[in-house]
Design an enzyme around this catalytic site. Structure first.
Site, PDB file in Angstrom:
ATOM      1  N   ARG A  23     -12.693 -18.664 -25.409  1.00  0.00           N
ATOM      2  CA  ARG A  23     -12.381 -19.452 -24.206  1.00  0.00           C
ATOM      3  C   ARG A  23     -12.632 -18.691 -22.926  1.00  0.00           C
ATOM      4  NH1 ARG A  23      -6.299 -20.320 -25.532  1.00  0.00           N
ATOM      5  NH2 ARG A  23      -6.694 -18.153 -26.078  1.00  0.00           N
ATOM      6  N   HIS A  62      -3.794  -2.562   9.080  1.00  0.00           N
ATOM      7  CA  HIS A  62      -2.495  -3.159   9.399  1.00  0.00           C
ATOM      8  C   HIS A  62      -1.362  -2.570   8.571  1.00  0.00           C
ATOM      9  CE1 HIS A  62      -5.321  -6.829   9.707  1.00  0.00           C
ATOM     10  NE2 HIS A  62      -5.228  -6.288  10.899  1.00  0.00           N
ATOM     11  N   TYR A 132      -3.142 -11.268  -1.834  1.00  0.00           N
ATOM     12  CA  TYR A 132      -2.117 -10.255  -1.570  1.00  0.00           C
ATOM     13  C   TYR A 132      -0.790 -10.714  -2.155  1.00  0.00           C
ATOM     14  CZ  TYR A 132      -4.998  -9.021   2.566  1.00  0.00           C
ATOM     15  OH  TYR A 132      -5.997  -8.675   3.427  1.00  0.00           O
ATOM     16  N   LYS A 167      -8.007  -8.295  18.138  1.00  0.00           N
ATOM     17  CA  LYS A 167      -6.795  -7.496  17.906  1.00  0.00           C
ATOM     18  C   LYS A 167      -7.116  -6.246  17.089  1.00  0.00           C
ATOM     19  CE  LYS A 167      -2.458  -9.005  17.003  1.00  0.00           C
ATOM     20  NZ  LYS A 167      -1.423  -9.744  16.267  1.00  0.00           N
TER      21      LYS A 167
END
Length: 175
Positions: A23, A62, A132, A167
């Protein structure tokens, strides 16, 4: 899952152990028990998806400041990215050092990013999608970042930057 230590303390490269048959395949992508066995305390607070249209797009670097510091598990589920973390923990032996790894839908690797490590990536393909698992809720007041091209980190990004937010392009250099 198989956990591989990285040069950044507390950051782990996570390799799936797929079970395949006619599968296709099945693999566990997160298990609190297996994370705990590696000494990783991580509870999922939210899940995010980043869709990136163009190859060369750069997102980051970040992180969130305390008390909303966040750990995360990053996985590329479509296409490929060059994923980078920078250790910003002053007491860490890897302070201001970076670690990079290519994550792709093909290799199915994930990266566990500890709190106070800045995170970013560059897309290696058009249409890259990144999933995430976040260990903390997003807090706009705690949002922080550092420059992707800061000489203090000397990150060798693989491609010219084709897209970057205003940014992300204007985060401060570290002192």
């Amino acid at each position: 899952m198989r956990f591989h230590e990285t040069p950044v303390p507390g950051a782990w490269l996570i390799e799936l152990e797929p079970h395949a048959d006619a599968r296709g395949l099945f693999a566990r992508t997160y298990c609190a028990r297996e994370f705990a066995e590696q000494g990783i305390r991580f509870e999922v607070a939210q899940c995010n998806l980043s869709v990136n249209h163009r190859r060369g797009t750069l997102r980051g670097l970040h992180y969130q400041a305390p008390p909303s510091a966040e750990a995360k598990v990053v996985r590329c589920v479509r296409g490929a990215i060059h994923d980078v973390i920078v250790d910003l923990r002053p007491d860490s032996p890897a302070y201001r050092r970076h670690y990079a790894v290519d994550l792709s839908a093909e290799n199915r690797l994930a990266l566990f990013v500890p709190e106070l490590c800045a995170h970013g990536f560059q897309t290696m393909t058009d249409g890259a999608e990144v999933s995430y698992l976040m260990g903390e809720f997003y807090d706009p007041d705690a949002q922080r970042g550092v420059r992707w091209d800061d000489p203090a980190f000397a990150i060798p990004w693989p491609l010219a930057v084709t897209e970057i937010s205003e940014k992300d392009a204007s985060w401060p250099l570290v002192e």
